[in-house]
Design a protein around this motif. Structure first.
Motif, short mmCIF file in Angstrom:
data_model
loop_
_atom_site.label_atom_id
_atom_site.label_comp_id
_atom_site.label_asym_id
_atom_site.label_seq_id
_atom_site.Cartn_x
_atom_site.Cartn_y
_atom_site.Cartn_z
N ALA A 53 -10.56 4.73 5.87
CA ALA A 53 -10.75 3.71 4.84
C ALA A 53 -9.62 3.74 3.81
O ALA A 53 -9.15 2.71 3.36
CB ALA A 53 -12.09 3.91 4.15
N GLU A 54 -9.19 4.94 3.46
CA GLU A 54 -8.15 5.10 2.45
C GLU A 54 -6.80 5.30 3.11
O GLU A 54 -6.69 6.01 4.11
CB GLU A 54 -8.47 6.31 1.56
CG GLU A 54 -9.76 6.17 0.78
CD GLU A 54 -9.71 5.02 -0.22
OE1 GLU A 54 -8.67 4.81 -0.86
OE2 GLU A 54 -10.73 4.31 -0.33
N PRO A 55 -5.74 4.72 2.54
CA PRO A 55 -4.41 4.93 3.11
C PRO A 55 -3.91 6.35 2.85
O PRO A 55 -4.42 7.03 1.95
CB PRO A 55 -3.55 3.90 2.36
CG PRO A 55 -4.27 3.66 1.09
CD PRO A 55 -5.72 3.83 1.40
N PRO A 56 -2.93 6.80 3.61
CA PRO A 56 -2.41 8.16 3.43
C PRO A 56 -1.81 8.40 2.05
O PRO A 56 -1.68 9.55 1.64
CB PRO A 56 -1.33 8.29 4.51
CG PRO A 56 -1.66 7.27 5.51
CD PRO A 56 -2.35 6.16 4.78
N THR A 57 -1.45 7.36 1.33
CA THR A 57 -0.93 7.54 -0.03
C THR A 57 -2.04 7.98 -0.98
O THR A 57 -1.79 8.68 -1.94
CB THR A 57 -0.31 6.23 -0.55
OG1 THR A 57 -1.26 5.17 -0.40
CG2 THR A 57 0.95 5.89 0.21
N TRP A 68 -0.85 6.66 9.41
CA TRP A 68 -0.77 5.22 9.15
C TRP A 68 -1.39 4.42 10.28
O TRP A 68 -1.97 3.37 10.05
CB TRP A 68 0.69 4.81 8.90
CG TRP A 68 1.16 5.18 7.54
CD1 TRP A 68 2.00 6.21 7.21
CD2 TRP A 68 0.79 4.57 6.30
NE1 TRP A 68 2.18 6.26 5.85
CE2 TRP A 68 1.45 5.25 5.27
CE3 TRP A 68 -0.03 3.51 5.97
CZ2 TRP A 68 1.32 4.91 3.94
CZ3 TRP A 68 -0.17 3.16 4.63
CH2 TRP A 68 0.50 3.85 3.63
N HIS A 69 -1.27 4.89 11.50
CA HIS A 69 -1.90 4.21 12.63
C HIS A 69 -3.42 4.15 12.43
O HIS A 69 -4.05 3.13 12.63
CB HIS A 69 -1.57 4.93 13.94
CG HIS A 69 -2.18 4.30 15.14
ND1 HIS A 69 -3.44 4.62 15.59
CD2 HIS A 69 -1.71 3.36 15.99
CE1 HIS A 69 -3.71 3.90 16.66
NE2 HIS A 69 -2.68 3.14 16.93
N GLY A 70 -3.99 5.28 12.01
CA GLY A 70 -5.43 5.32 11.74
C GLY A 70 -5.84 4.36 10.65
O GLY A 70 -6.87 3.70 10.73
N ILE A 130 5.40 -3.73 8.18
CA ILE A 130 6.71 -4.35 8.33
C ILE A 130 7.65 -3.21 8.67
O ILE A 130 7.90 -2.31 7.86
CB ILE A 130 7.16 -5.08 7.05
CG1 ILE A 130 6.22 -6.25 6.77
CG2 ILE A 130 8.60 -5.58 7.21
CD1 ILE A 130 6.57 -7.06 5.54
N TYR A 131 8.15 -3.24 9.90
CA TYR A 131 9.00 -2.16 10.40
C TYR A 131 10.37 -2.21 9.75
O TYR A 131 10.91 -3.27 9.49
CB TYR A 131 9.17 -2.27 11.91
CG TYR A 131 7.89 -2.12 12.68
CD1 TYR A 131 7.37 -0.86 12.92
CD2 TYR A 131 7.22 -3.22 13.17
CE1 TYR A 131 6.20 -0.71 13.63
CE2 TYR A 131 6.06 -3.09 13.88
CZ TYR A 131 5.54 -1.83 14.11
OH TYR A 131 4.38 -1.69 14.82
N VAL A 163 0.82 -1.20 0.00
CA VAL A 163 0.00 0.00 0.00
C VAL A 163 0.86 1.25 0.00
O VAL A 163 0.57 2.21 -0.70
CB VAL A 163 -0.96 0.00 1.22
CG1 VAL A 163 -1.76 1.28 1.28
CG2 VAL A 163 -1.88 -1.19 1.15
N GLY A 164 1.92 1.26 0.80
CA GLY A 164 2.76 2.44 0.86
C GLY A 164 3.86 2.32 1.88
O GLY A 164 4.01 1.30 2.56
N GLU A 165 4.62 3.40 1.99
CA GLU A 165 5.76 3.47 2.91
C GLU A 165 5.74 4.83 3.59
O GLU A 165 5.39 5.83 2.97
CB GLU A 165 7.05 3.28 2.11
CG GLU A 165 8.29 3.15 2.94
CD GLU A 165 9.51 2.79 2.11
OE1 GLU A 165 10.57 3.36 2.39
OE2 GLU A 165 9.39 1.97 1.19
N ASP A 166 6.11 4.86 4.87
CA ASP A 166 6.14 6.14 5.59
C ASP A 166 7.55 6.72 5.58
O ASP A 166 8.46 6.16 4.98
CB ASP A 166 5.59 5.99 7.01
CG ASP A 166 6.44 5.11 7.90
OD1 ASP A 166 7.62 4.88 7.58
OD2 ASP A 166 5.92 4.65 8.93
N ASP A 167 7.72 7.86 6.24
CA ASP A 167 9.01 8.56 6.26
C ASP A 167 10.08 7.79 7.01
O ASP A 167 11.27 8.04 6.82
CB ASP A 167 8.85 9.94 6.90
CG ASP A 167 7.93 10.84 6.08
OD1 ASP A 167 7.80 10.59 4.87
OD2 ASP A 167 7.36 11.78 6.66
N PHE A 168 9.69 6.86 7.89
CA PHE A 168 10.65 6.08 8.65
C PHE A 168 11.11 4.83 7.90
O PHE A 168 11.97 4.09 8.37
CB PHE A 168 10.05 5.65 10.00
CG PHE A 168 9.75 6.80 10.90
CD1 PHE A 168 10.75 7.52 11.51
CD2 PHE A 168 8.43 7.17 11.12
CE1 PHE A 168 10.46 8.59 12.33
CE2 PHE A 168 8.13 8.24 11.95
CZ PHE A 168 9.16 8.96 12.55
#
Length: 132
Positions: free
Chosen positions: A79-83, A70-72, A56-57, A27-32
């Motif tokens: 419903a929709e991812p932050p991407t 992303w936690h939400g 997956i950390y 779905v996506g990747e965060d800044d970390f």
């Protein structure tokens, strides 16, 4: 290689990685650098009609490294991812920071044992208690 096989706290194990990647969509990747996945079907889900969502950390597995948006999404608040639908930020909101408690970067006050245990001398208005 052995770390990836046996230690779940250093990211996902090889078995978890393979299972998640084979049965889920990226779905996506965060800044970390954490990567997020959603299952293709609701088979194996705890709630019927909801697809399981995974993270997956990157590096040490610590839930405080997951940003609010992303936690939400992981907990089906959004419903929709932050991407797809980024969370709007307010002017007063600060950037996400992981919890550093228990790490070498944790804040330690003066006098803490981890900083050498040297406390400032008590001022003149302090009288230590002594048993009689």
């Amino acid at each position: 290689m052995l770390k990836a096989i046996f230690t779940w706290w250093n990211g996902a194990t090889i078995g978890a990685n393979n299972q998640i990647k084979s049965s889920s969509n990226f779905v996506g990747e965060d800044d970390f650098g954490n990567r997020y996945f959603e299952a293709r079907t609701d088979k194996g889900s705890y709630d019927k009609g909801r697809k399981r969502r995974y993270v997956i950390y990157k590096g040490y597995a610590d839930a405080s490294k997951v940003p609010a948006e992303w936690h939400g999404w992981l907990h089906h608040t959004f419903a929709e991812p932050p991407t797809t639908a980024p969370l709007t930020r307010r002017a007063w909101e600060k950037d996400h920071q992981p919890n550093l408690t228990g790490t070498i970067w944790a804040w330690r006050p003066k006098g803490a044992i981890a900083r050498g245990g040297e406390r400032a001398k008590a001022t003149g208005d302090y009288q230590p208690w002594t048993p009689e």
